[in-house]
Design a protein around this motif. Structure first.
Motif, PDB file in Angstrom:
ATOM      1  N   ILE A  14       0.832  -1.199   0.000  1.00 10.08           N
ATOM      2  CA  ILE A  14       0.000   0.000   0.000  1.00 10.08           C
ATOM      3  C   ILE A  14       0.868   1.250   0.000  1.00 10.08           C
ATOM      4  O   ILE A  14       0.651   2.188  -0.769  1.00 10.08           O
ATOM      5  CB  ILE A  14      -0.934   0.013   1.224  1.00 10.08           C
ATOM      6  CG1 ILE A  14      -2.011  -1.070   1.087  1.00 10.08           C
ATOM      7  CG2 ILE A  14      -1.599   1.381   1.378  1.00 10.08           C
ATOM      8  CD1 ILE A  14      -3.044  -0.783   0.032  1.00 10.08           C
ATOM      9  N   GLN A  34       1.144   4.128  -2.864  1.00 13.28           N
ATOM     10  CA  GLN A  34       0.813   5.507  -2.495  1.00 13.28           C
ATOM     11  C   GLN A  34       1.970   6.445  -2.829  1.00 13.28           C
ATOM     12  O   GLN A  34       1.768   7.555  -3.332  1.00 13.28           O
ATOM     13  CB  GLN A  34       0.468   5.594  -1.009  1.00 13.28           C
ATOM     14  CG  GLN A  34      -0.131   6.933  -0.599  1.00 13.28           C
ATOM     15  CD  GLN A  34      -1.474   7.210  -1.258  1.00 13.28           C
ATOM     16  OE1 GLN A  34      -2.290   6.311  -1.430  1.00 13.28           O
ATOM     17  NE2 GLN A  34      -1.703   8.451  -1.647  1.00 13.28           N
ATOM     18  N   GLU A  63      -9.993  -3.076  -8.237  1.00  9.45           N
ATOM     19  CA  GLU A  63     -10.347  -2.262  -7.078  1.00  9.45           C
ATOM     20  C   GLU A  63      -9.385  -1.091  -7.001  1.00  9.45           C
ATOM     21  O   GLU A  63      -8.217  -1.215  -7.374  1.00  9.45           O
ATOM     22  CB  GLU A  63     -10.274  -3.076  -5.782  1.00  9.45           C
ATOM     23  CG  GLU A  63     -11.284  -4.208  -5.707  1.00  9.45           C
ATOM     24  CD  GLU A  63     -11.277  -4.882  -4.340  1.00  9.45           C
ATOM     25  OE1 GLU A  63     -10.894  -4.219  -3.351  1.00  9.45           O
ATOM     26  OE2 GLU A  63     -11.667  -6.060  -4.269  1.00  9.45           O
ATOM     27  N   ILE A 110      -6.833   0.972  -5.252  1.00  9.06           N
ATOM     28  CA  ILE A 110      -5.921   0.611  -4.158  1.00  9.06           C
ATOM     29  C   ILE A 110      -5.132   1.804  -3.641  1.00  9.06           C
ATOM     30  O   ILE A 110      -4.652   1.796  -2.498  1.00  9.06           O
ATOM     31  CB  ILE A 110      -4.960  -0.508  -4.612  1.00  9.06           C
ATOM     32  CG1 ILE A 110      -4.320  -1.203  -3.409  1.00  9.06           C
ATOM     33  CG2 ILE A 110      -3.912   0.025  -5.552  1.00  9.06           C
ATOM     34  CD1 ILE A 110      -5.257  -2.077  -2.636  1.00  9.06           C
ATOM     35  N   ALA A 111      -4.955   2.852  -4.463  1.00  7.11           N
ATOM     36  CA  ALA A 111      -4.220   4.045  -4.033  1.00  7.11           C
ATOM     37  C   ALA A 111      -4.721   5.236  -4.841  1.00  7.11           C
ATOM     38  O   ALA A 111      -5.053   5.101  -6.020  1.00  7.11           O
ATOM     39  CB  ALA A 111      -2.718   3.871  -4.236  1.00  7.11           C
ATOM     40  N   HIS A 115     -10.293   8.940  -6.355  1.00  9.29           N
ATOM     41  CA  HIS A 115     -10.748   7.633  -5.858  1.00  9.29           C
ATOM     42  C   HIS A 115     -12.159   7.350  -6.381  1.00  9.29           C
ATOM     43  O   HIS A 115     -12.450   6.246  -6.867  1.00  9.29           O
ATOM     44  CB  HIS A 115     -10.737   7.644  -4.334  1.00  9.29           C
ATOM     45  CG  HIS A 115     -11.172   6.356  -3.706  1.00  9.29           C
ATOM     46  ND1 HIS A 115     -10.293   5.324  -3.439  1.00  9.29           N
ATOM     47  CD2 HIS A 115     -12.392   5.911  -3.302  1.00  9.29           C
ATOM     48  CE1 HIS A 115     -10.953   4.317  -2.896  1.00  9.29           C
ATOM     49  NE2 HIS A 115     -12.221   4.660  -2.800  1.00  9.29           N
ATOM     50  N   LEU A 173      -5.262  -5.377  -0.532  1.00 11.98           N
ATOM     51  CA  LEU A 173      -6.645  -4.944  -0.731  1.00 11.98           C
ATOM     52  C   LEU A 173      -7.395  -4.865   0.596  1.00 11.98           C
ATOM     53  O   LEU A 173      -8.172  -3.939   0.843  1.00 11.98           O
ATOM     54  CB  LEU A 173      -7.355  -5.899  -1.702  1.00 11.98           C
ATOM     55  CG  LEU A 173      -6.812  -5.891  -3.135  1.00 11.98           C
ATOM     56  CD1 LEU A 173      -7.371  -7.075  -3.919  1.00 11.98           C
ATOM     57  CD2 LEU A 173      -7.148  -4.588  -3.840  1.00 11.98           C
ATOM     58  N   SER A 221      -6.022  -4.331   3.470  1.00 10.22           N
ATOM     59  CA  SER A 221      -5.466  -3.185   4.188  1.00 10.22           C
ATOM     60  C   SER A 221      -6.134  -1.893   3.737  1.00 10.22           C
ATOM     61  O   SER A 221      -6.376  -0.990   4.543  1.00 10.22           O
ATOM     62  CB  SER A 221      -3.956  -3.086   3.958  1.00 10.22           C
ATOM     63  OG  SER A 221      -3.276  -4.179   4.530  1.00 10.22           O
ATOM     64  N   ARG A 222      -6.450  -1.816   2.448  1.00 11.74           N
ATOM     65  CA  ARG A 222      -7.091  -0.598   1.944  1.00 11.74           C
ATOM     66  C   ARG A 222      -8.453  -0.395   2.606  1.00 11.74           C
ATOM     67  O   ARG A 222      -8.852   0.739   2.890  1.00 11.74           O
ATOM     68  CB  ARG A 222      -7.251  -0.679   0.422  1.00 11.74           C
ATOM     69  CG  ARG A 222      -7.716   0.615  -0.202  1.00 11.74           C
ATOM     70  CD  ARG A 222      -6.640   1.673  -0.126  1.00 11.74           C
ATOM     71  NE  ARG A 222      -7.190   3.015  -0.049  1.00 11.74           N
ATOM     72  CZ  ARG A 222      -6.457   4.117  -0.084  1.00 11.74           C
ATOM     73  NH1 ARG A 222      -5.155   4.048  -0.174  1.00 11.74           N
ATOM     74  NH2 ARG A 222      -7.018   5.306   0.000  1.00 11.74           N
ATOM     75  N   ILE A 273      -7.820   1.092   5.935  1.00 13.96           N
ATOM     76  CA  ILE A 273      -7.400   2.484   5.790  1.00 13.96           C
ATOM     77  C   ILE A 273      -8.610   3.384   5.533  1.00 13.96           C
ATOM     78  O   ILE A 273      -8.713   4.482   6.095  1.00 13.96           O
ATOM     79  CB  ILE A 273      -6.361   2.613   4.662  1.00 13.96           C
ATOM     80  CG1 ILE A 273      -5.043   1.967   5.095  1.00 13.96           C
ATOM     81  CG2 ILE A 273      -6.131   4.077   4.290  1.00 13.96           C
ATOM     82  CD1 ILE A 273      -4.031   1.809   3.985  1.00 13.96           C
ATOM     83  N   GLU A 274      -9.539   2.935   4.699  1.00 14.40           N
ATOM     84  CA  GLU A 274     -10.740   3.731   4.439  1.00 14.40           C
ATOM     85  C   GLU A 274     -11.563   3.898   5.716  1.00 14.40           C
ATOM     86  O   GLU A 274     -12.111   4.977   5.977  1.00 14.40           O
ATOM     87  CB  GLU A 274     -11.593   3.074   3.340  1.00 14.40           C
ATOM     88  CG  GLU A 274     -10.970   3.119   1.957  1.00 14.40           C
ATOM     89  CD  GLU A 274     -10.721   4.536   1.474  1.00 14.40           C
ATOM     90  OE1 GLU A 274     -11.613   5.390   1.639  1.00 14.40           O
ATOM     91  OE2 GLU A 274      -9.629   4.793   0.948  1.00 14.40           O
ATOM     92  N   SER A 324      -0.740   0.443   7.125  1.00 14.60           N
ATOM     93  CA  SER A 324      -1.876  -0.430   7.424  1.00 14.60           C
ATOM     94  C   SER A 324      -1.987  -0.711   8.919  1.00 14.60           C
ATOM     95  O   SER A 324      -3.100  -0.837   9.456  1.00 14.60           O
ATOM     96  CB  SER A 324      -1.753  -1.742   6.648  1.00 14.60           C
ATOM     97  OG  SER A 324      -0.496  -2.345   6.880  1.00 14.60           O
TER      98      SER A 324
END
Length: 237
Positions: A28, A32, A59, A61-62, A69, A184, A186-187, A190-191, A224
């Protein structure tokens, strides 16, 4: 930015990506870093990355902002757009003026205009015949990358792809897929963390992500891991 400064930043970005060619790198954070550097290097307004989740589905991812996004999510929902096509064909797609592609991708063109984006360049994250996703640059003014910049963006995307796929050289395919799945997953965390920080600090989602990222870097912790700590309330930003 002067030519020499830009060249130095481009070289530094390649070195940063190369440094991830070790076991245990944070996928991630790598992606980023890549989108943030691309915005600076190639005079883009925003940038984002889509990845295949292992089931042939993309998806986001960054991304460098919430609107990029959302534009990525829009393309996935509509099943159309340059970012999706770059992944599916394995070839770069350049849209110098979104107003000129309304017939080709009507939903994407309309929403891009609403969001203030006038041009998009999408390059595949691919290695030979293997495609993982796409790296996408969004600009508020019409225009396209010049040939040298387009080659540089593709080269950065290729190095990032090698970083993600490098474990396939020494392990089974399932291991690489598991690594992508962890990224994925981890994303998602994060969200969730962005939402919590946005609410508790009364800031927008972009500023919330910056607070999480700054804490991660200043404390030398994985992005993450910090996000998970925010979600379980062991860290309060």
């Amino acid at each position: 930015m002067t030519g020499s400064t830009r060249e130095a930043q481009l070289l530094d970005t390649f070195v940063t990506l190369a440094d991830t060619l070790v076991v245990g790198f944070d996928t991630i954070d790598l992606l980023q870093i890549l989108v943030e550097r691309c915005v600076v290097l190639f005079d883009a307004t925003d940038a984002g990355i889509m990845l295949d989740n292992g089931a042939g589905e993309l998806e986001v991812i960054a991304s460098t902002s919430e609107r990029s996004h959302l534009i990525g999510l829009l393309q996935l929902g509509a099943g159309e757009g340059p970012c999706v096509e770059a992944y599916s064909t394995g070839r770069a797609v350049s849209v110098s003026d979104v107003e000129q592609i309304a017939d080709r991708w009507p939903t994407f063109a309309a929403r891009s205009t609403e969001s203030g984006y006038a041009a998009v360049d999408a390059v595949p994250l691919r290695l030979r015949d293997t495609a993982l996703g796409s790296l996408n640059l969004f600009r508020e003014a019409p225009g396209a990358l010049n040939p040298d910049d387009a080659s540089a963006v593709q080269a950065l995307a290729d190095v990032a792809t090698i970083s993600i796929l490098q474990e396939r050289a020494v392990r089974q395919t399932d291991v690489a897929r598991d690594q992508l799945q962890r990224a994925l997953d981890s994303r998602v965390i994060i969200e969730q963390a962005k939402g919590i920080v946005s609410y508790t600090r009364d800031v927008d989602m972009d500023d919330a992500f910056k607070l999480i990222r700054d804490y991660s870097r200043s404390n030398r912790r994985r992005l993450s891991d910090v996000a998970a700590a925010v979600v379980d309330r062991s860290i309060r930003l």
